[in-house]
Design an enzyme around this catalytic site. Structure first.
Site: not given
Length: 260
Positions: A44, A10
């Protein structure tokens, strides 16, 4: 390696809120405030870009700016602090560079915030930027801080704006749409099918609960292996298919090869 290495990745996101002309203004605005500024935008999944229809923008703008006046930026020991300092000097300088770029840009207007102070901790006020350029760096690059950039679109350009949302950023981590009509929700969802690995309808684009909302995004956001789910576990195991035959073969030709 005895086999190919396994990777779960990620890398970040440029997460969006898209507001349909049918949206509930209060719900869309307050969810955007939360998504953009809680944890100082250092998540995020934090909302970094907002697309608002011209018909709703005046009401959204008024509510957003008035509500921001009540947002407290302070130490975490004070439980009424909605925002605290950003994590370190490097992050602080990076975020400030985007704010200063916005101030100098002819296509951007700082509507709120835009100030910062590092005399004791690295504090940045929640910053809202209005842009006339939907592809500018504030709409396409990950900032990872309390900076929300807004583009106001013409209501009749809805489909073209959905295309903009999908194509402006290389990331595809999280995103949200706000619409009160089920037909419109489905329409927007289909148009943004590949733009976010975690997609929300009438809710903020952040705050996925592990075990309930498997998390991950595609494109430049990572391998989208959905941590917190069985899908993620499958990435790490070696799947073997087994076939056992209970009908011994007695002749090599197939039945279809027989002459009529």
């Amino acid at each position: 390696y005895h086999s190919y290495p396994r990777i779960v990745g990620e890398t970040g996101g440029k997460n969006f809120h898209f507001v349909h002309p049918s949206a509930d203004v209060t719900n869309a605005t307050l969810n955007t405030l939360r998504a953009a500024f809680e944890y100082q935008g250092q998540k995020c999944s934090a909302c970094s870009r907002l697309y608002a229809p011209k018909s709703l923008w005046p009401a959204m703008k008024e509510l957003l700016l008035e509500t921001l006046k009540t947002v407290k930026v302070g130490p975490p020991e004070e439980f009424d602090s909605f925002m605290c300092a950003v994590i370190h000097e490097s992050s602080y300088k990076n975020i400030v560079s985007y704010i200063e770029w916005a101030k100098a840009s002819a296509q951007c207007e700082v509507l709120a915030g835009g100030t910062y102070d590092d005399t004791k901790g690295y504090f940045i006020q929640p910053t809202v930027v209005l842009t006339t350029d939907p592809t500018c760096k504030l709409m396409s690059e990950e900032i990872f801080g309390p900076v929300l950039t807004i583009y106001v679109y013409q209501d009749e350009d809805l489909d073209a704006t959905l295309k903009l949302v999908d194509e402006t950023s290389p990331y595809a981590l999280t995103g949200a749409i706000f619409a009160q009509s089920r037909h419109d929700s489905v329409h927007c969802s289909e148009a943004l099918r590949y733009s976010a690995g975690n997609f929300y309808i009438n809710d903020k684009c952040t705050g996925a609960v592990v075990g309930q909302q498997p998390f991950g995004g595609g494109r430049a956001s990572g391998t989208n292996d959905k941590s917190g789910s069985l899908l993620n576990l499958m990435r790490w195991v070696n799947v073997r298919s087994v076939k056992e035959n209970f009908l011994p073969l007695r002749y090599y030709k197939y039945p279809s090869m027989s002459q009529p």
